[in-house]
Design a protein around this motif. Structure first.
Motif, short mmCIF file in Angstrom:
data_model
loop_
_atom_site.label_atom_id
_atom_site.label_comp_id
_atom_site.label_asym_id
_atom_site.label_seq_id
_atom_site.Cartn_x
_atom_site.Cartn_y
_atom_site.Cartn_z
N GLU A 167 0.85 -1.19 0.00
CA GLU A 167 0.00 0.00 0.00
C GLU A 167 0.88 1.24 0.00
O GLU A 167 1.98 1.24 0.55
CB GLU A 167 -0.94 0.01 1.21
N TRP A 189 0.76 5.90 -0.86
CA TRP A 189 -0.06 7.10 -0.94
C TRP A 189 0.54 8.06 -1.95
O TRP A 189 1.77 8.18 -2.07
CB TRP A 189 -0.13 7.76 0.44
N GLU A 233 -4.79 6.87 -0.75
CA GLU A 233 -4.20 5.55 -0.60
C GLU A 233 -4.42 4.71 -1.86
O GLU A 233 -5.49 4.75 -2.47
CB GLU A 233 -4.79 4.81 0.60
N LYS A 274 -3.80 0.63 -3.07
CA LYS A 274 -3.40 -0.72 -2.71
C LYS A 274 -2.74 -1.36 -3.93
O LYS A 274 -3.40 -1.59 -4.95
CB LYS A 274 -4.61 -1.53 -2.26
N GLN A 326 2.54 7.31 4.84
CA GLN A 326 1.65 8.47 4.74
C GLN A 326 2.05 9.59 5.69
O GLN A 326 1.83 10.77 5.40
CB GLN A 326 0.21 8.04 5.01
N THR A 348 -8.73 6.58 10.41
CA THR A 348 -8.68 6.17 9.01
C THR A 348 -10.07 6.29 8.41
O THR A 348 -11.06 6.38 9.11
CB THR A 348 -8.20 4.71 8.86
N ASN A 354 -11.01 4.32 5.42
CA ASN A 354 -11.20 3.32 4.38
C ASN A 354 -12.23 2.25 4.72
O ASN A 354 -12.64 1.48 3.87
CB ASN A 354 -9.85 2.63 4.07
#
Length: 389
Positions: A204, A206, A232, A234, A313, A380, A382
């Motif tokens: 992952e 950013w 972000e 993946k 990040q 977060t 997500n």
């Protein structure tokens, strides 16, 4: 002359030498203290022509003139009171004399060119000594926080809790801030250098800036949209300098052009072209209980060029925090990130942007940073559960 007389004469001679030494020492000590004192007063500090600009800035500040009639002189802010630090500062000031003699800042153009470096040196020193000169007059313990202006009433308790020091929030308290564009550019270069070293094992990452993406590995075609800074991705596979990644976000029902980082929050994450909109996958739905708006959690696979993603990040947030500290303390103290919610921060940044030297891209990173850490944002964004909080 008898032996006893000669011995007495030697003793008296030593006494005279000791007395003379004591007198000489006292004269040197008094003379040194006088020189130290005289070279620390404001009249001496501003006697050089090159100090005309900082003098004008200082005279326009609250430390020069205020309702209480209390004035902080140059030495009060720039010369520590502790003996060792005091002597060290005075000795190091020799470089300023040399700079004056060689004309290092003897024109407005030269002064502006060196202003950031000079300011950064002072800020670094104050950071290291916990703003010692500031604290010789100000202290958290002596503050009547409830009597302060609303902004200070809110920020000072936060600063006390976090153990922050004065210079963290008050860089522009006595002088106009220098042009911070060089500092911001240096931070961007550090991010680019880190992105160029993205590990092969990273799963992952950013985006470090506004980044075009494609729907195929062929980046010679017109891009299908853009990832915004801090989004972000993946990582799924790599192919000849390109990275296939999945990006997730939230779309408001009927608004297909963008992904937001969280449901109900106007945190731009992905901008979608027409072709990209057709390939978006809908993962789940959510109805905001307050606004009754329907939000869709979504995903999209995109191709990105290697070298534009970073696997940490926090480095992006550190860069944004440094820009905020450098550009937002000339008019007021540093505003706590949870002072506003994610949507309110949009207007705050737009209102303050004209007073900074930040580029449009830097403002995007700063906006993403403050929104991501706003009062109504979880750690977060997500997961469906956190986005609905």
């Amino acid at each position: 002359m008898s032996k006893s007389n000669r011995s007495a004469g030697r003793r008296y001679a030593w006494l005279w030498v000791l007395l003379a030494g004591a007198v000489l020492g006292a004269v040197l000590l008094a003379g040194g203290a006088t020189v130290m004192h005289k070279t620390s007063d404001t009249e001496f500090c501003v006697s050089c022509h090159s100090m005309s600009q900082p003098l004008a800035e200082y005279q326009g500040s609250v430390h020069f003139q205020n309702p209480k009639g209390i004035r902080a002189e140059c030495a009060d802010c720039h010369v520590p009171h502790e003996p060792v630090d005091y002597l060290t500062t005075k000795v190091m000031a020799i470089k300023d004399i040399w700079g004056e003699m060689t004309g290092k800042i003897d024109t407005p153009e030269k002064y502006d060119a060196h202003k950031l470096a000079m300011a950064q040196s002072v800020w670094d020193t104050m950071k290291k000594n916990d703003s010692a000169t500031c604290r010789s007059c100000h202290s958290y313990e002596a503050m009547d926080v409830l009597a302060q202006r609303p902004e200070a009433r809110h920020e000072h308790p936060v600063a006390i809790k976090k153990g922050e020091t004065c210079i963290d929030c008050h860089k522009g308290v006595a002088h106009i801030l220098p042009d911070m564009s060089q500092l911001s550019a240096a931070g961007a270069n550090e991010l680019s250098a880190a992105a160029a070293k993205l590990p092969e094992s990273a799963s992952e990452a950013w985006s470090i800036a506004t980044q075009p993406f494609w729907l195929t590995p062929d980046s010679k075609q017109h891009n299908a949209g853009n990832l915004m800074p801090g989004t972000e991705a993946k990582i799924l596979k790599r192919d000849n300098g390109m990275i296939l990644a999945e990006v997730n976000g939230w779309q408001q029902d009927g608004v297909s052009e963008v992904f937001y980082a969280a449901a109900g929050k106007r945190i731009l994450s992905v901008l979608l072209g027409e072709d990209a909109r057709q390939q978006v996958k809908r993962l789940s739905d959510f109805t905001d209980p307050e606004t009754k708006l329907v939000w869709h959690q979504t995903a999209l696979q995109v191709w990105l060029p290697a070298g534009q993603l970073i696997d940490n990040q926090q480095k992006i947030w550190d860069y944004a925090a440094s820009m905020m500290s450098a550009n937002c303390t000339g008019c007021h103290g540093l505003t706590a990130l949870d002072r506003f919610n994610a949507n309110q921060w949009i207007g705050v940044i737009k209102g303050m942007a004209p007073r900074t030297s930040l580029s449009q891209e830097q403002l995007r990173i700063l906006t993403r940073y403050v929104q991501q850490h706003a009062s109504d944002m979880p750690a977060t964004t997500n997961s469906s559960k956190e986005a609905q909080q």
